[in-house]
Design an enzyme around this catalytic site. Sequence first.
Site, short mmCIF file in Angstrom:
data_model
loop_
_atom_site.label_atom_id
_atom_site.label_comp_id
_atom_site.label_asym_id
_atom_site.label_seq_id
_atom_site.Cartn_x
_atom_site.Cartn_y
_atom_site.Cartn_z
N ASP A 3 2.83 2.35 1.66
CA ASP A 3 1.50 2.54 1.06
C ASP A 3 1.40 3.83 0.26
O ASP A 3 0.43 4.03 -0.48
CB ASP A 3 0.39 2.47 2.12
CG ASP A 3 0.64 3.34 3.33
OD1 ASP A 3 1.81 3.61 3.65
OD2 ASP A 3 -0.35 3.75 3.97
N HIS B 23 5.66 11.42 2.44
CA HIS B 23 5.84 10.37 3.46
C HIS B 23 6.33 9.11 2.75
O HIS B 23 5.83 8.77 1.67
CB HIS B 23 4.48 10.15 4.13
CG HIS B 23 4.42 9.09 5.17
ND1 HIS B 23 5.47 8.76 5.98
CD2 HIS B 23 3.39 8.28 5.55
CE1 HIS B 23 5.09 7.79 6.81
NE2 HIS B 23 3.84 7.47 6.56
N GLU C 258 6.30 5.90 3.78
CA GLU C 258 5.77 4.56 4.10
C GLU C 258 5.29 3.90 2.80
O GLU C 258 4.84 4.57 1.86
CB GLU C 258 4.65 4.64 5.14
CG GLU C 258 4.40 3.29 5.78
CD GLU C 258 3.60 3.32 7.08
OE1 GLU C 258 3.22 4.42 7.54
OE2 GLU C 258 3.37 2.23 7.64
N ASP D 247 -0.97 11.30 6.10
CA ASP D 247 -1.79 10.39 6.91
C ASP D 247 -2.74 11.14 7.86
O ASP D 247 -3.80 10.62 8.23
CB ASP D 247 -0.90 9.47 7.75
CG ASP D 247 -0.35 8.30 6.94
OD1 ASP D 247 -1.05 7.83 6.03
OD2 ASP D 247 0.77 7.86 7.22
N HIS E 89 -0.65 -3.98 8.05
CA HIS E 89 0.43 -4.34 8.98
C HIS E 89 -0.08 -4.67 10.39
O HIS E 89 0.41 -4.18 11.40
CB HIS E 89 1.58 -3.33 8.98
CG HIS E 89 1.25 -1.90 9.35
ND1 HIS E 89 0.57 -1.54 10.49
CD2 HIS E 89 1.55 -0.72 8.73
CE1 HIS E 89 0.47 -0.22 10.55
NE2 HIS E 89 1.05 0.30 9.49
N HIS F 138 -5.48 8.84 3.04
CA HIS F 138 -6.42 7.72 3.10
C HIS F 138 -7.83 8.25 3.30
O HIS F 138 -8.04 9.20 4.06
CB HIS F 138 -6.13 6.80 4.30
CG HIS F 138 -4.78 6.15 4.27
ND1 HIS F 138 -4.48 5.10 3.44
CD2 HIS F 138 -3.67 6.38 5.01
CE1 HIS F 138 -3.22 4.72 3.65
NE2 HIS F 138 -2.71 5.48 4.59
FE1 FEO Z 1 2.11 6.17 7.31
FE2 FEO Z 1 -0.52 5.64 5.23
O1 FEO Z 1 1.24 5.50 5.82
#
Ligand code: FEO
Length: 405
Positions: free
Chosen positions: A82, A78, A80, A164, A24, A229
């Site tokens: 991803d 979460h 989001e 995250d 993004h 991640h």
């Molecule tokens: Fe806030 Fe890795 O998404």
Amino acid sequence: MKALEIKPDIYWVGAIDWSIRDFHGYVIPDGTTYNSYLILDEEITLLDTVKADFEDTELSNISSLIEPSKIKNVIVNHIENDHMGALRRIMNLVPEAIIYITEKGKHGMSRFFDISRWNIKTVKTGQELKTGKYTLGFIETPMLHWPDSMVTYVKEAKLLISQDAFGQHLASTARFDDEFIKCASESELEDFVIDYYANILMPFGKIIKAKIAEIQKSGISVDMIAPAHGIIWRTNPGKVMEMYLNMADGKSNLRVAIIYDTMWRGTEFMIQPVMQGIKDEGVDCKIIKLRATPMSAAIKELWKSRGCLIGSPTLNNEVYPSVGEFIIHLRGLRPADRIMGAFGCYGWGGGAVKWLYNEFKGMKLESFGSGLEINYRPLQEDDKKCYEFGRDFARKVKEFHKKYE
Ligand code: FEO
């Protein structure tokens, strides 16, 4: 990469995205991973999913361990895309599964999916889910970094599934910190942490401090942090927590970043003497040209430096567009604990430097002087002005930095 056991009966079942470069708008030259975890207990529990493009990979990893239809609980830390991208596919396979999510998460989820037939339990900090031998505790972390966010603690495994937080945009075959350090270096890994923090978490320093304090105060013992991640922290999870606390406290290097753009190189010609002045004060300096550098790399360099000079020509009485874009991006990240200055060339009338100082003020950042503007391009006699400007700025940066030592 195949499923991997990270704690007894707890598996990484995520996906590695080697080719993504634009997250993004955040440029990630080393790709990323979408980490998802599966607990094989009396109640089989999935923690988070992956980006929709990788749902086959996640399902293949899950299927290598169990029949996916056996999943009883799905924790959505979460919403989001991803991390929630594969949720519809998972829920189609296990329509009776119970989703555990925060109230705000449930609302957000309803904007992405038809949730009318899903079993959803909203949770708050302190609530627990017993899956068998494991107990999962939920801790809400609103605005870390979305309103819905929470983390899950697996008590008996001393494992914090941190979402995250503590992550890095890093595609690697290494799944653990020690594995990565063995093939690269500790400082390289730290740089990924700083990059992620600067570009995603910079606005939330105060919340980060409060949440880490809350976790430490609660007496929970953490010997592994598994983020959403990048690599998993198993060797020294305290180290990344300490890094976060330091960044939240405004710790930075005694260094200057010069972030600039140029039209007919006038502003660029100012940089050499400015940089020399900074260097002669004993302060290192990094120079970043905006149109040649991803915005996120410039943000990281600013974050790593105690002082930052922004160079911009004036174009049509305005700041140069690429510099304006950078400042708008920076404004949203709510930087603090940095000292700023500005310089640039103008043709007919100035304005960019004044605009930049107004922005520094709006961001409540400390600023140095009122900047340096030069008509058209610096001549030899202007070099001294630029040199002194750099030198004075470096002196001010050194003085300002003392507050953080
Ligand atoms: Fe806030 Fe890795 O998404």
